[in-house]
Design an enzyme around this catalytic site. Structure first.
Site, PDB file in Angstrom:
ATOM      1  N   GLU A  74      47.508  40.204  37.266  1.00 27.94           N
ATOM      2  CA  GLU A  74      47.683  38.841  36.764  1.00 27.94           C
ATOM      3  C   GLU A  74      48.682  38.078  37.628  1.00 27.94           C
ATOM      4  O   GLU A  74      49.631  38.653  38.158  1.00 27.94           O
ATOM      5  CB  GLU A  74      48.183  38.879  35.311  1.00 27.94           C
ATOM      6  CG  GLU A  74      47.179  39.502  34.362  1.00 27.94           C
ATOM      7  CD  GLU A  74      47.633  39.458  32.901  1.00 27.94           C
ATOM      8  OE1 GLU A  74      48.658  38.814  32.581  1.00 27.94           O
ATOM      9  OE2 GLU A  74      46.941  40.077  32.072  1.00 27.94           O
TER      10      GLU A  74
ATOM     11  N   GLU B  48      40.908  32.918  32.775  1.00 31.36           N
ATOM     12  CA  GLU B  48      40.875  33.116  31.314  1.00 31.36           C
ATOM     13  C   GLU B  48      41.429  31.904  30.577  1.00 31.36           C
ATOM     14  O   GLU B  48      42.463  31.342  30.965  1.00 31.36           O
ATOM     15  CB  GLU B  48      41.703  34.364  30.956  1.00 31.36           C
ATOM     16  CG  GLU B  48      41.758  34.600  29.445  1.00 31.36           C
ATOM     17  CD  GLU B  48      42.294  35.968  29.039  1.00 31.36           C
ATOM     18  OE1 GLU B  48      42.606  36.793  29.932  1.00 31.36           O
ATOM     19  OE2 GLU B  48      42.394  36.204  27.823  1.00 31.36           O
TER      20      GLU B  48
HETATM   21  O1  KIV Z   1      42.559  43.195  29.778  1.00 33.28           O
HETATM   22  C1  KIV Z   1      41.439  42.663  29.730  1.00 33.28           C
HETATM   23  O2  KIV Z   1      40.546  43.088  28.997  1.00 33.28           O
HETATM   24  C2  KIV Z   1      41.211  41.507  30.578  1.00 33.28           C
HETATM   25  C3  KIV Z   1      39.958  40.728  30.310  1.00 33.28           C
HETATM   26  C4  KIV Z   1      40.132  39.972  29.061  1.00 33.28           C
HETATM   27  C5  KIV Z   1      39.595  39.865  31.455  1.00 33.28           C
HETATM   28  O3  KIV Z   1      41.989  41.202  31.403  1.00 33.28           O
END
Ligand code: KIV
Length: 302
Positions: free
Chosen positions: A137, A204
């Site tokens: 991220e 997201e």
């Molecule tokens: O952790 C996860 O499942 C994710 C998705 C929502 C993209 O990052």
């Protein structure tokens, strides 16, 4: 210590029951050509071997998301998720799949300090799970790390917009990009991550306009979750789309109602145990030559 099995008789590079058939990073990246993805990319989360087996034939990408913190472990957020959890679940998903590219999330605290820290953590995840890529991220601040990893054999999926590991900074899980400044920042983040070498980007929880701009601005595929149909592909948390939770975010479509089905199955089982109607002769081991046939004359299980 590696927890997956490589079939060394056939392939040392691809731990897959069907060596050579698994989706690769270059093939996935190439799905977006001249700014367009004719064939939208299908991605779902998976955390276990059996779920991976069931989803694999239908997906281009299986993501071992750090959402397993909430979904599997009942944690309040993804913040407490550890590298050990990601490695173990990543290995299970690799073992249960042969077709989809498996990517594993880098957990909070395992990559943000320095590019070197990220390399040590990501290479461990790849060695222990057998996955082909990691996801992390962050936008502009993570670009040097993404460049560092990509240049050293670690394919990276970026993740911008709503970044759940930053929940304590963001103050919640609401959609991002409602203000002009925030919208500009998300676009700049995506561009920086793409320039740094991410082979695809998850966006997201953003307004449709931002998803559209991001998808047009970067060469690599953009995979949306709560980010409209403007993206090059879609991802959902599998347990959400299967209806395993009572409450799901607005952007989730439920394709099944497994919570009700599981509840009904458990209730029927409980009633049958209490009334002694389970097990029957069909589920009972008895000597073959005894009068051990079931009520309908069927032989009992042996
Ligand atoms: O952790 C996860 O499942 C994710 C998705 C929502 C993209 O990052």
């Amino acid at each position: 210590m590696s927890t997956f099995t490589i079939d060394s008789a056939t392939s040392r590079a691809t731990p897959s029951p069907v060596p050579g058939k698994r989706m690769t990073v270059p093939a996935l990246r190439a799905r977006k050509a001249s700014g367009k993805t004719a064939d939208p990319i299908v991605m779902l989360t998976a955390y276990t071997m059996r779920m991976a087996q069931l989803l694999d034939p239908h997906c281009d990408l299986l993501l071992v998301g750090d959402s397993l913190g909430q979904v599997i472990y009942g944690l309040p957020s993804t913040v407490p998720v550890t590298l050990e959890m990601m490695c173990a679940h990543g290995a299970a998903v690799v073992r249960g799949s042969w077709h989809a590219l498996v990517a594993v999330d880098m957990p909070f605290g395992s990559y943000e300090a320095t590019p070197e820290q990220a390399f040590i953590s990501a290479s461990r995840v790849m060695k222990e799970s057998g996955c082909a890529a990691v996801k992390l991220e962050g936008g502009e601040a993570m670009a040097p790390t993404i460049a560092f990893l990509s240049a050293r054999g670690i394919p990276v999926i970026g993740h911008v917009g709503l970044t759940p590991q930053a929940v304590n900074t963001l103050g919640g899980y609401g959609a991002r990009g409602k203000s002009d400044a925030e919208a500009k920042k998300i676009l700049a983040d995506a561009v920086a991550v793409a320039k740094a070498g991410a082979f695809c980007i998850v966006v997201e929880g953003v307004m449709e306009e931002i998803a559209t701009k991001v998808t047009r601005a970067v060469d690599c595929p953009v995979i949306g979750i709560g980010a409209s149909d403007q993206c090059d592909g879609q991802v959902l948390v599998t347990e959400d789309m299967l209806g395993l939770f009572e409450r799901t975010p607005r952007f989730v479509k439920r394709y099944a109602d497994l919570a009700s089905e599981i509840g009904e199955a458990a209730a029927t089982y409980a009633a049958e145990v209490r009334s002694r109607s389970f097990p029957t002769a069909d589920q009972t081991y008895r000597p073959k030559d005894s009068a051990a046939s079931g009520p309908a004359g069927k032989p009992s299980a042996s």
